[in-house]
Scaffold this active site. Sequence first.
Site: not given
Length: 427
Positions: A261-263
């Site tokens: 969900h981030c990188i």
Amino acid sequence: MKEIKNIAVIGLGYVGLPLALLAEQKGFDVIGIDLSKEKLDRLKAKKPIIDDDQANRLLEKTNIIFTDDFNKIQEADAAIICVPTPVDKNKNPDISLVENAAVTAAKNLREGRLLIIESTINPGVCDEIIIPAIEESTPYVIGKTLSLAHCPERINPGDDKWHVGNIPRVVGANSDAALDIVHRFYSKLVDADIKKMGSIKEAEACKVVENSFRDVNIAFVNELAMSFDKLGINVKNVIDGAATKPFAFMAHYPGIGVGGHCIPVDPYYLIEYARGKGFDHHFLTLARSINESMPDFAIDLLQKSLIEKTGKNLKGSSVAVLGISYKPNVVDDRESPAYTIINILKERGALVTTFDPHMPDKSSVETLAEAIGNKDAVILVTAHKEFMSMDIDSLDGLSVFIDGRNALNKVRGEFVKNNIEYIGIGT
Ligand code: SAJ
């Protein structure tokens, strides 16, 4: 402006729930708000909804009020927004959930209170989207009758060492008074340094910079992996060698893709915002394209090896995909490269079996043995602990094993002994 004693946490996922439970443990009065009735019912029954042991232990004894009633925010000194900020299929950032939650919270906060956003947002979102939206929808003037702050979340799923109670944070606010109050709140909440930033925009930039840093470093080693595959150099060994340098080097490792969900998401926030202001992030964009090319790279390796070893094309071959989750030993398939790999295999006519012991509902078989039995090839996508003790002798009849995380590099000899072509990513 009041000191923060009573908070309303909006969005009870892997960020909001641990935050709410920790705040309660630290003596704050907490209201937990979410739109999902199913999630609220489970929380009221003290049943886990996230893969976070520490949070789930606190859940068992919590007295937090879990509700979908935004009116309860009127009791709060501060409302903290912890809703998702995904990208759409064209990789464009979707801020709508944050904007809607912020406006609804502002409508319910009393005058002089604080709105804090923890969701990942790119620089400019508060100044150019959230503040105008609140001032158009409420009588409030940000900085005068309502205050706004941003403290980007830094949750690291599956990490036993770093958790919401001990990860240092950065915080920015629209005024010094608000900054002081929010700084004091997080200083009570978290046993770590809380750094005051010069503005909300600087705080917004920290998170996207942190994760873009990681994305470009992964892209660096992924490009090395593709290069060293041709040079006959084991990139993992070289990275481990370079990592003996105690300064100015930070090891990252190549793999079959970058999920989560981030990188794979956060760099697009910066890319899109900068593009709108007239700057093209060529480097960030290139890093994203390198990381997004890794599933194709791995499947090309598989295709080449299958033909060399068996004369068979992918079309009609049976391939087991091991791992759906985006990282080991967590239950989270967001932006997982496994889905890209499955789609490519199916497009090329392979017969695909999937197995993830942490995600039975996303698996096509129930056991590892069923997944790897009588297949032409196996692709390991996620280095779950359950795969690390795989009985390689049981892989009878297998022609090719693609180790998408170089996780079984050390026992590649076992594959050779069983006449299985073991192929890593750059190793
Ligand atoms: N990956 C690689 N090579 C690496 C590291 C990761 O290919 O060297 C891949 C993983 O397989 C995964 C993806 O990248 O598919 C993301 O992995 P991650 O370890 O970065 O996991 P995340 O997405 O949970 O990242 C979080 C982030 N935390 C926050 O945003 C608050 C990130 O900033 C952390 O650096 C990261 O955890 C971490 O260090 O574990």
